[in-house]
Scaffold this motif. Sequence first.
Motif, PDB file in Angstrom:
ATOM      1  N   SER A 125       6.952   1.755  -8.106  1.00  0.00           N
ATOM      2  CA  SER A 125       7.794   2.713  -7.325  1.00  0.00           C
ATOM      3  C   SER A 125       7.074   3.957  -6.652  1.00  0.00           C
ATOM      4  CB  SER A 125       8.614   3.681  -8.636  1.00  0.00           C
ATOM      5  OG  SER A 125       7.543   4.298  -9.660  1.00  0.00           O
ATOM      6  N   ALA A 126       5.784   3.900  -6.956  1.00  0.00           N
ATOM      7  CA  ALA A 126       5.033   4.949  -6.300  1.00  0.00           C
ATOM      8  C   ALA A 126       4.976   4.609  -4.717  1.00  0.00           C
ATOM      9  CB  ALA A 126       3.729   5.259  -6.937  1.00  0.00           C
ATOM     10  N   VAL A 127       5.032   3.231  -4.559  1.00  0.00           N
ATOM     11  CA  VAL A 127       4.551   2.647  -2.924  1.00  0.00           C
ATOM     12  C   VAL A 127       5.930   2.659  -2.404  1.00  0.00           C
ATOM     13  CG1 VAL A 127       3.797   0.431  -2.015  1.00  0.00           C
ATOM     14  CG2 VAL A 127       2.632   1.352  -4.193  1.00  0.00           C
ATOM     15  N   CYS A 128       7.083   2.625  -3.030  1.00  0.00           N
ATOM     16  CA  CYS A 128       8.364   2.262  -2.360  1.00  0.00           C
ATOM     17  C   CYS A 128       8.431   3.152  -1.066  1.00  0.00           C
ATOM     18  CB  CYS A 128       9.437   2.361  -3.262  1.00  0.00           C
ATOM     19  SG  CYS A 128       9.588   1.336  -4.619  1.00  0.00           S
TER      20      CYS A 128
ATOM     21  N   GLN B 291       8.685  -2.679 -11.933  1.00  0.00           N
ATOM     22  CA  GLN B 291       8.671  -2.759 -10.675  1.00  0.00           C
ATOM     23  C   GLN B 291       9.990  -2.697 -10.020  1.00  0.00           C
ATOM     24  OE1 GLN B 291       5.736  -3.963  -8.674  1.00  0.00           O
ATOM     25  NE2 GLN B 291       4.700  -3.223 -10.454  1.00  0.00           N
ATOM     26  N   LEU B 292      10.317  -2.406  -8.658  1.00  0.00           N
ATOM     27  CA  LEU B 292      11.464  -2.277  -7.796  1.00  0.00           C
ATOM     28  C   LEU B 292      11.503  -3.502  -6.825  1.00  0.00           C
ATOM     29  CD1 LEU B 292      11.679   1.661  -7.627  1.00  0.00           C
ATOM     30  CD2 LEU B 292      12.918   0.260  -9.351  1.00  0.00           C
ATOM     31  N   ARG B 293      12.734  -3.817  -6.291  1.00  0.00           N
ATOM     32  CA  ARG B 293      12.815  -4.679  -5.448  1.00  0.00           C
ATOM     33  C   ARG B 293      13.894  -4.062  -4.416  1.00  0.00           C
ATOM     34  NH1 ARG B 293      17.006  -7.249  -4.468  1.00  0.00           N
ATOM     35  NH2 ARG B 293      15.953  -9.000  -3.806  1.00  0.00           N
TER      36      ARG B 293
ATOM     37  N   ALA C  34      -0.433  -3.528   4.004  1.00  0.00           N
ATOM     38  CA  ALA C  34      -1.286  -2.535   3.663  1.00  0.00           C
ATOM     39  C   ALA C  34      -1.379  -2.348   2.077  1.00  0.00           C
ATOM     40  CB  ALA C  34      -0.827  -1.292   4.345  1.00  0.00           C
ATOM     41  N   TRP C  35      -0.406  -2.858   1.369  1.00  0.00           N
ATOM     42  CA  TRP C  35      -0.188  -2.722  -0.144  1.00  0.00           C
ATOM     43  C   TRP C  35      -0.187  -4.248  -0.579  1.00  0.00           C
ATOM     44  CZ3 TRP C  35       3.085  -0.360   3.403  1.00  0.00           C
ATOM     45  CH2 TRP C  35       2.701   1.041   3.455  1.00  0.00           C
ATOM     46  N   PRO C  36      -1.337  -4.585  -1.192  1.00  0.00           N
ATOM     47  CA  PRO C  36      -1.758  -5.721  -1.544  1.00  0.00           C
ATOM     48  C   PRO C  36      -0.865  -6.171  -2.985  1.00  0.00           C
ATOM     49  CG  PRO C  36      -3.897  -4.732  -1.793  1.00  0.00           C
ATOM     50  CD  PRO C  36      -2.780  -3.694  -0.981  1.00  0.00           C
ATOM     51  N   MET C  37      -0.438  -4.941  -3.435  1.00  0.00           N
ATOM     52  CA  MET C  37       0.135  -5.610  -4.848  1.00  0.00           C
ATOM     53  C   MET C  37       1.597  -5.881  -4.753  1.00  0.00           C
ATOM     54  SD  MET C  37       0.606  -2.190  -3.795  1.00  0.00           S
ATOM     55  CE  MET C  37      -0.822  -1.365  -4.163  1.00  0.00           C
TER      56      MET C  37
END
Length: 167
Positions: free
Chosen positions: A18-21, A49-51, A72-75
Amino acid sequence: MSTRGSTSGVVYVHSSPSAVCPHVEWAISGTLGERVDLRWAAQPAAPGQLRAECAWTGDAGTGAKLVAALRAWPMLRFEVTEEPSSGQDGERFCFAPVLGLWHARTSANGDIVVNEDQLRALAVRARGGESFAHGVDELLGAAWDDALEPFRRAGDGAPVTWLHRVG
């Protein structure tokens, strides 16, 4: 404006913390040149996780630019498709942690296109039937399909956000 033509495609973010969304939305927005507000939903295949997904329209090559921004976000787990356009094959990109990025050209009906040079190289390095079959699986992105399929199925029925770039 590009002389390569206009095309469309879809970005599927199969899983994101969620922090990366918000960063994902900013990356897509920056690439498309317009604000993107994705509708995030829980990803049942990865609790916590979110989609989200969105359709896009832009110049040929936009799919690759979207992939470059999202890496940029490998996760993240994501896929980007780009439809064929005038003089351009379609493309499909898949990214999964550990596996990294896979890319292939696609035909008008969405099939993966394996060209003659790829087949010749595979025939030279294959050491028998099993090795050849494994090489074909690599060319077709089988490992990425296996890794992403549970996340795709978890998104069945999810709404698609349509994005159209004007100008």
